[in-house]
Design a protein around this motif. Structure first.
Motif, PDB file in Angstrom:
ATOM      1  N   ARG A  20      15.831  30.951  75.419  1.00  0.00           N
ATOM      2  CA  ARG A  20      15.318  31.018  74.048  1.00  0.00           C
ATOM      3  C   ARG A  20      15.785  32.289  73.356  1.00  0.00           C
ATOM      4  N   THR A  21      15.803  33.386  74.084  1.00  0.00           N
ATOM      5  CA  THR A  21      16.274  34.650  73.507  1.00  0.00           C
ATOM      6  C   THR A  21      17.740  34.552  73.123  1.00  0.00           C
ATOM      7  N   ARG A  22      18.529  33.940  73.982  1.00  0.00           N
ATOM      8  CA  ARG A  22      19.958  33.792  73.697  1.00  0.00           C
ATOM      9  C   ARG A  22      20.189  32.948  72.445  1.00  0.00           C
ATOM     10  N   LEU A  23      19.458  31.840  72.338  1.00  0.00           N
ATOM     11  CA  LEU A  23      19.579  30.981  71.162  1.00  0.00           C
ATOM     12  C   LEU A  23      19.108  31.694  69.898  1.00  0.00           C
ATOM     13  N   GLN A  24      18.042  32.480  70.055  1.00  0.00           N
ATOM     14  CA  GLN A  24      17.554  33.233  68.904  1.00  0.00           C
ATOM     15  C   GLN A  24      18.595  34.237  68.434  1.00  0.00           C
ATOM     16  N   LEU A  25      19.252  34.901  69.369  1.00  0.00           N
ATOM     17  CA  LEU A  25      20.295  35.861  69.008  1.00  0.00           C
ATOM     18  C   LEU A  25      21.460  35.167  68.303  1.00  0.00           C
ATOM     19  N   LEU A  26      21.831  33.978  68.763  1.00  0.00           N
ATOM     20  CA  LEU A  26      22.901  33.236  68.104  1.00  0.00           C
ATOM     21  C   LEU A  26      22.492  32.820  66.695  1.00  0.00           C
ATOM     22  N   GLU A  27      21.263  32.375  66.556  1.00  0.00           N
ATOM     23  CA  GLU A  27      20.775  31.951  65.243  1.00  0.00           C
ATOM     24  C   GLU A  27      20.765  33.119  64.262  1.00  0.00           C
ATOM     25  N   GLN A  59      22.935  41.681  77.416  1.00  0.00           N
ATOM     26  CA  GLN A  59      22.667  40.819  78.566  1.00  0.00           C
ATOM     27  C   GLN A  59      23.310  39.443  78.386  1.00  0.00           C
ATOM     28  N   TYR A  60      23.520  39.037  77.127  1.00  0.00           N
ATOM     29  CA  TYR A  60      23.998  37.688  76.833  1.00  0.00           C
ATOM     30  C   TYR A  60      25.410  37.648  76.247  1.00  0.00           C
ATOM     31  N   PHE A  61      25.818  38.731  75.602  1.00  0.00           N
ATOM     32  CA  PHE A  61      27.135  38.756  74.954  1.00  0.00           C
ATOM     33  C   PHE A  61      27.806  40.096  75.220  1.00  0.00           C
ATOM     34  N   THR A  62      29.089  40.030  75.523  1.00  0.00           N
ATOM     35  CA  THR A  62      29.814  41.266  75.832  1.00  0.00           C
ATOM     36  C   THR A  62      30.113  42.081  74.585  1.00  0.00           C
ATOM     37  N   SER A  63      30.099  41.425  73.427  1.00  0.00           N
ATOM     38  CA  SER A  63      30.438  42.112  72.190  1.00  0.00           C
ATOM     39  C   SER A  63      30.019  41.274  70.992  1.00  0.00           C
ATOM     40  N   LYS A  64      30.100  41.862  69.822  1.00  0.00           N
ATOM     41  CA  LYS A  64      29.861  41.121  68.579  1.00  0.00           C
ATOM     42  C   LYS A  64      30.888  39.996  68.444  1.00  0.00           C
ATOM     43  N   GLN A  65      32.115  40.274  68.826  1.00  0.00           N
ATOM     44  CA  GLN A  65      33.176  39.269  68.741  1.00  0.00           C
ATOM     45  C   GLN A  65      32.854  38.074  69.632  1.00  0.00           C
ATOM     46  N   ALA A  66      32.292  38.325  70.804  1.00  0.00           N
ATOM     47  CA  ALA A  66      31.977  37.235  71.725  1.00  0.00           C
ATOM     48  C   ALA A  66      30.926  36.305  71.122  1.00  0.00           C
ATOM     49  N   TYR A  68      30.351  35.899  67.912  1.00  0.00           N
ATOM     50  CA  TYR A  68      31.009  35.241  66.773  1.00  0.00           C
ATOM     51  C   TYR A  68      31.894  34.095  67.248  1.00  0.00           C
ATOM     52  N   ASP A  69      32.684  34.349  68.281  1.00  0.00           N
ATOM     53  CA  ASP A  69      33.584  33.316  68.805  1.00  0.00           C
ATOM     54  C   ASP A  69      32.803  32.122  69.345  1.00  0.00           C
ATOM     55  N   GLU A  70      31.662  32.390  69.962  1.00  0.00           N
ATOM     56  CA  GLU A  70      30.857  31.286  70.490  1.00  0.00           C
ATOM     57  C   GLU A  70      30.317  30.421  69.357  1.00  0.00           C
ATOM     58  N   LEU A  71      29.863  31.054  68.279  1.00  0.00           N
ATOM     59  CA  LEU A  71      29.365  30.308  67.126  1.00  0.00           C
ATOM     60  C   LEU A  71      30.462  29.443  66.512  1.00  0.00           C
ATOM     61  N   VAL A  72      31.622  30.027  66.325  1.00  0.00           N
ATOM     62  CA  VAL A  72      32.736  29.285  65.729  1.00  0.00           C
ATOM     63  C   VAL A  72      33.177  28.154  66.650  1.00  0.00           C
TER      64      VAL A  72
END
Length: 204
Positions: A20-27, A59-66, A68-72
């Protein structure tokens, strides 16, 4: 199948706290990227809006780019799947043609409206957006060529031009952010326009 990012009210309670935390961060990241653009979005902006700390983000993403790339990538894959699934079967009955096309067009419009932030990033903002649209146009054209060979459409119509036209119509309407009722009306309109045209029918 990749699904749209859930809102906090619709998150599946079967997910773990970490999921849930990971999804919240993506959102939240999608909202920040859409509003500020990639260059002007900072990880500190994302975590502040999400109510977590920067170590949690890492803990969930190595960088801001990571992130962003996952969202795209998530957005692009959903559109590819929708076009693949919209391919008409060779044995489709003529009476079902309009409804199946309307369903396919409606599916694309729904994906583009489900998460406006994600659409703004993946369809209009990201540098690779035009390349994605070109890829989707090619997929639509391939579908049309196969459907022409099956006798569903007139063979003299250019599949490539048809695909470009459809993408242009969808892109233009997407910018207007139609609601669910408008999406249904648009699907009907686009289907009728492409199948029947605008010319006055002659009396039998």
């Amino acid at each position: 199948m990749i699904t749209a990012l859930p809102t906090s009210s619709s998150q599946d309670k079967r997910l773990t706290k970490g999921e849930r935390t990971r999804l919240q961060l993506l959102e939240v990241a999608a909202a920040e990227f859409a509003e500020r653009g990639f260059q002007h979005t900072r990880i500190s902006d994302i975590v502040a809006r999400a109510g977590v700390t920067q170590p949690v983000f890492y803990q969930y993403f190595t960088s801001k780019q990571a992130a962003y790339d996952e969202l795209v990538g998530m957005f692009s894959q959903r559109l590819r799947q929708a076009i693949s699934q919209a391919r008409l079967p060779d044995d489709l009955k003529v009476s079902e043609l309009a409804s199946r096309i309307r369903q396919g067009v409606g599916g694309l419009l729904a994906i583009l409206q489900e998460d406006p932030n994600l659409t703004r990033i993946g369809f209009f903002q990201v540098d690779a957006a035009e390349a994605l649209k070109d890829e989707l146009v090619a997929m639509i054209a391939d579908n049309v060529r196969a459907e022409q060979q099956a006798g569903l459409f007139r063979p003299e119509i250019s599949a490539d031009w048809f695909a470009q036209s459809l993408m242009g119509i969808i892109e233009r309407f997407t910018r207007q952010t139609p609601d669910a009722a408008q999406q249904q009306a648009l699907s009907e309109f686009i289907t009728n326009l492409l199948l029947e045209g605008i010319r006055q029918r002659t009396a039998p």
